[in-house]
Write a protein that holds these residues in place. Structure first.
Motif, mmCIF file in Angstrom:
data_model
loop_
_atom_site.group_PDB
_atom_site.id
_atom_site.type_symbol
_atom_site.label_atom_id
_atom_site.label_comp_id
_atom_site.label_asym_id
_atom_site.label_seq_id
_atom_site.Cartn_x
_atom_site.Cartn_y
_atom_site.Cartn_z
ATOM 1 N N GLU A 45 3.151 -2.620 37.573
ATOM 2 C CA GLU A 45 3.012 -1.748 36.876
ATOM 3 C C GLU A 45 2.910 -0.081 37.259
ATOM 4 O OE1 GLU A 45 1.377 -1.350 32.703
ATOM 5 O OE2 GLU A 45 0.372 -2.296 33.440
ATOM 6 N N LEU A 46 3.659 0.583 38.018
ATOM 7 C CA LEU A 46 3.268 1.815 38.048
ATOM 8 C C LEU A 46 3.123 2.933 37.010
ATOM 9 C CD1 LEU A 46 6.026 1.099 41.001
ATOM 10 C CD2 LEU A 46 3.969 0.514 41.198
ATOM 11 N N LEU A 47 3.774 2.525 36.236
ATOM 12 C CA LEU A 47 3.974 3.675 35.129
ATOM 13 C C LEU A 47 2.717 3.234 34.003
ATOM 14 C CD1 LEU A 47 7.163 4.393 34.594
ATOM 15 C CD2 LEU A 47 5.926 5.947 35.555
ATOM 16 N N GLN A 48 1.459 4.437 33.806
ATOM 17 C CA GLN A 48 0.972 3.852 32.411
ATOM 18 C C GLN A 48 0.750 5.351 32.148
ATOM 19 O OE1 GLN A 48 -2.762 1.726 33.516
ATOM 20 N NE2 GLN A 48 -1.875 0.853 35.883
ATOM 21 N N GLY A 49 0.062 5.283 30.867
ATOM 22 C CA GLY A 49 -0.358 6.350 30.422
ATOM 23 C C GLY A 49 0.873 6.934 29.202
ATOM 24 N N GLU A 50 0.423 7.969 29.548
ATOM 25 C CA GLU A 50 1.191 9.550 28.253
ATOM 26 C C GLU A 50 2.784 9.392 29.192
ATOM 27 O OE1 GLU A 50 1.827 10.785 25.340
ATOM 28 O OE2 GLU A 50 -0.345 9.403 25.428
ATOM 29 N N ALA A 51 2.778 9.036 30.368
ATOM 30 C CA ALA A 51 4.201 9.360 30.989
ATOM 31 C C ALA A 51 5.288 8.530 31.228
ATOM 32 C CB ALA A 51 3.918 9.343 32.964
ATOM 33 N N ALA A 52 4.406 7.007 30.894
ATOM 34 C CA ALA A 52 5.012 5.435 30.957
ATOM 35 C C ALA A 52 5.597 5.764 29.443
ATOM 36 C CB ALA A 52 4.668 4.410 30.747
ATOM 37 N N ALA A 53 7.494 5.752 29.453
ATOM 38 C CA ALA A 53 8.411 5.982 27.788
ATOM 39 C C ALA A 53 8.170 4.723 27.043
ATOM 40 C CB ALA A 53 9.813 5.794 28.531
ATOM 41 N N ALA A 54 7.171 3.003 27.526
ATOM 42 C CA ALA A 54 7.130 2.145 27.099
ATOM 43 C C ALA A 54 5.832 2.867 26.313
ATOM 44 C CB ALA A 54 6.687 1.052 27.928
ATOM 45 N N ASN A 55 5.457 3.726 26.354
ATOM 46 C CA ASN A 55 3.696 3.885 25.848
ATOM 47 C C ASN A 55 3.903 4.898 24.654
ATOM 48 O OD1 ASN A 55 2.194 2.099 26.983
ATOM 49 N ND2 ASN A 55 1.487 3.881 28.432
ATOM 50 N N SER A 56 4.872 5.540 24.190
ATOM 51 C CA SER A 56 5.380 7.035 24.075
ATOM 52 C C SER A 56 5.795 5.670 21.744
ATOM 53 C CB SER A 56 7.152 7.209 24.445
ATOM 54 O OG SER A 56 7.639 5.962 23.356
ATOM 55 N N GLU A 57 5.555 6.671 20.880
ATOM 56 C CA GLU A 57 5.727 6.385 19.776
ATOM 57 C C GLU A 57 6.959 5.447 19.441
ATOM 58 O OE1 GLU A 57 5.961 9.363 17.147
ATOM 59 O OE2 GLU A 57 3.458 9.844 17.276
#
Length: 399
Positions: A45-57
Motif C-alpha cells: 500500500e503506497l497510497l493512503q489518505g486523500e491522495a488515494a482514489a480508493a478513499n474518495s466518496e
C-alpha cells in the motif's frame, strides 16, 4: 501468473517492471497465448489518505480517466563520496489515461518545484516549504524495513501532490535508478536519440578508453580518477546499453533546458523500454521473459489501489507504445526563482491548468489548445540535407 483467481499473461509482469507504463501499453493476443505462468506481483500500500482514489466518496475505478503516480528514486548511500544518505524522488511522473483508454500521457513533475510539504506524523516531520523531491525523503526517514520506508515516502509524496493539484491517484509504482538499468540490461539495450550534446557528471573514460565511475557533489563538482575525461553523449540516434542509457537520462547540468531536458530523456527511456519489450522477441522467448521478470528485483514496488492487476491489464490491453505522448510542464521553459540562496522551479498558470485538466479528465482539450506542452518523442530526425536518418549503431560503451 494468477491474480485473484484470474490468469494474467506473463507480459503483464514485464510491462509492470517497465514502471507500470507497459501495463497500460498491453501487447496483444499472441503474447496472451504464449506467456502464462503462475506467480505474483509484489504489491504494497503506497497510497493512503486523500491522495488515494480508493478513499474518495466514489471509490477507485478505472472505467473513466486514470491517473497513476510513478516515482524513480535516487538512493544515495550513506558514506559514499559527496552523498548524504538520503533517498529522493528525483523522477516524478503522472501517467494519465483519458476515459477513452486509447492513449496515455506521461507528465513529468519538476524535482525542484517549490511546494508546501504537509506535516507527517508517522516520522515526526512537522512540514515545510521546499523542493517536492524532498517529500519522499521526509516520509522515508525513520525506522522500518525498506518496503515500509518506501511506502511512507510515497504516501507523503502523493499527499503533497494531491494538496497541490487536487489529483487523486488510482495506483502508484516505485523503481530506483538501479532497477531501470537492470531492465535495460535484461533487454539487451534500447534505441535512443540524443537530441543535444550532453556531458556526464557520473562517468568518464580513462586513457585506454575504458569506462570509469566518477562522483559528483555541488561542493566539489565532478571527480574522476586521474587521467580520465567525462563521458560525452553526442547528438544522434544509437543503440545504448544499460550503462550508457542510465547515465544519459540522469544528466541535467550540461543541458540547455536543465531538468526539463532530463525529464524529457527519462520519458524517452520509458518509451524506449516499452518499444524494446514489444519488438525484440522478448515476449515470445521464455528465457528472455524470465530474465526481464527478475531484472527489477527488489527495486520495484506497486500499488494498484485495490483494483485487481488483471483489470488494469485487460482494460488497457489495446494500447501500444505509439499511443504514449510525452508532456512537459511550463512547455519546457525554465522558471527558476532564488529564495534564501536556494534555486527552485515554479509552475506557471498554464501548467497548473494542465494538471487540473489531468484531474478532471480534460487533458486532451488542454493539449489541443496548448500544443507547446507536447514534448519531442525521441524519434530519429532526418538530416537537414534531406538524406535518410542515420541508422542506430551499436554502442561502444562497455557494461
Amino acid at each position: 501468473m494468477t491474480i485473484n483467481g484470474r490468469e494474467v499473461p506473463r507480459w503483464a509482469r514485464i510491462t509492470l517492471i517497465a514502471v507500470l507504463v507497459a501495463a497500460v501499453l498491453g501487447i496483444g493476443s499472441v503474447a496472451v497465448a504464449r506467456g502464462m505462468v503462475n506467480g505474483s506481483v509484489p504489491q504494497t500500500e503506497l497510497l493512503q489518505g486523500e491522495a488515494a482514489a480508493a478513499n474518495s466518496e466514489t471509490g477507485n475505478s478505472i472505467d473513466g480517466p486514470v491517473n497513476l503516480l510513478l516515482a524513480g528514486l535516487d538512493a544515495r548511500e550513506e558514506g559514499s563520496p559527496g552523498q548524504t544518505g538520503s533517498v529522493l524522488a528525483d523522477t516524478i511522473i503522472i501517467l494519465h489515461v483519458p476515459a477513452t483508454h486509447d492513449r496515455a500521457f506521461l507528465i513529468s513533475i519538476p524535482r525542484d518545484w517549490r511546494v508546501d510539504i504537509p506535516a507527517y506524523s508517522k516520522t515526526g516531520f512537522t512540514g515545510s516549504t521546499e523542493k517536492i523531491n524532498s517529500a519522499f525523503g521526509y516520509g522515508y526517514q525513520g525506522d522500518g524495513s525498506e518496503v515500509e520506508k518506501r511506502a511512507r515516502g510515497m504516501e507523503l509524496l502523493s499527499t503533497t501532490l494531491h494538496e497541490e493539484t487536487g489529483i487523486r491517484f488510482n495506483g502508484a509504482a516505485i523503481i530506483d535508478f538501479g532497477g531501470f538499468g537492470s531492465v535495460v540490461h535484461a533487454l539487451g539495450g534500447v534505441d535512443m536519440c540524443v537530441d543535444e550534446r550532453a556531458e556526464s557528471i557520473h562517468l568518464g573514460r580513462d586513457a585506454n578508453g575504458k569506462l570509469v565511475q566518477g562522483w559528483y557533489s555541488e561542493a566539489y563538482g565532478m571527480q574522476l580518477p586521474p587521467g580520465a575525461t567525462p563521458l560525452v553523449h553526442e547528438e544522434g540516434c544509437r543503440r545504448m546499453n544499460a550503462t550508457e542509457a542510465l547515465d544519459y537520462v540522469r544528466i541535467r547540468k550540461s543541458l540547455s533546458d536543465g531538468d526539463y531536458g532530463r525529464q524529457r530523456h527519462q520519458q524517452q527511456l520509458i518509451k524506449a523500454i516499452v518499444d524494446e519489450a514489444t519488438t525484440s522477441g522478448v515476449l515470445t522467448d521464455l528465457g528472455k521473459l524470465n530474465a526481464l521478470v527478475k531484472a527489477a528485483g527488489d527495486t520495484f514496488l506497486l500499488d494498484t489501489g485495490g483494483i485487481p492487476l488483471a483489470d488494469y491489464v485487460f482494460t488497457f490491453k489495446n494500447l501500444r507504445s505509439g499511443d504514449l505522448t510525452l508532456i512537459k510542464t511550463n512547455a519546457g521553459e525554465v522558471r527558476t526563482v532564488q529564495i534564501d540562496g536556494v534555486a527552485y522551479e515554479e509552475l506557471d498558470e498554464r501548467s497548473l491548468s494542465m494538471l487540473a485538466a489531468a484531474k478532471t479528465g480534460d487533458l486532451d482539450a488542454f493539449l489541443a489548445d496548448h500544443p507547446e506542452f507536447v514534448a519531442e518523442q525521441g524519434a530519429p530526425a532526418a538530416p537537414a540535407s534531406g538524406a535518410p536518418a542515420p541508422s542506430m549503431p551499436a554502442s561502444r560503451v562497455p557494461e
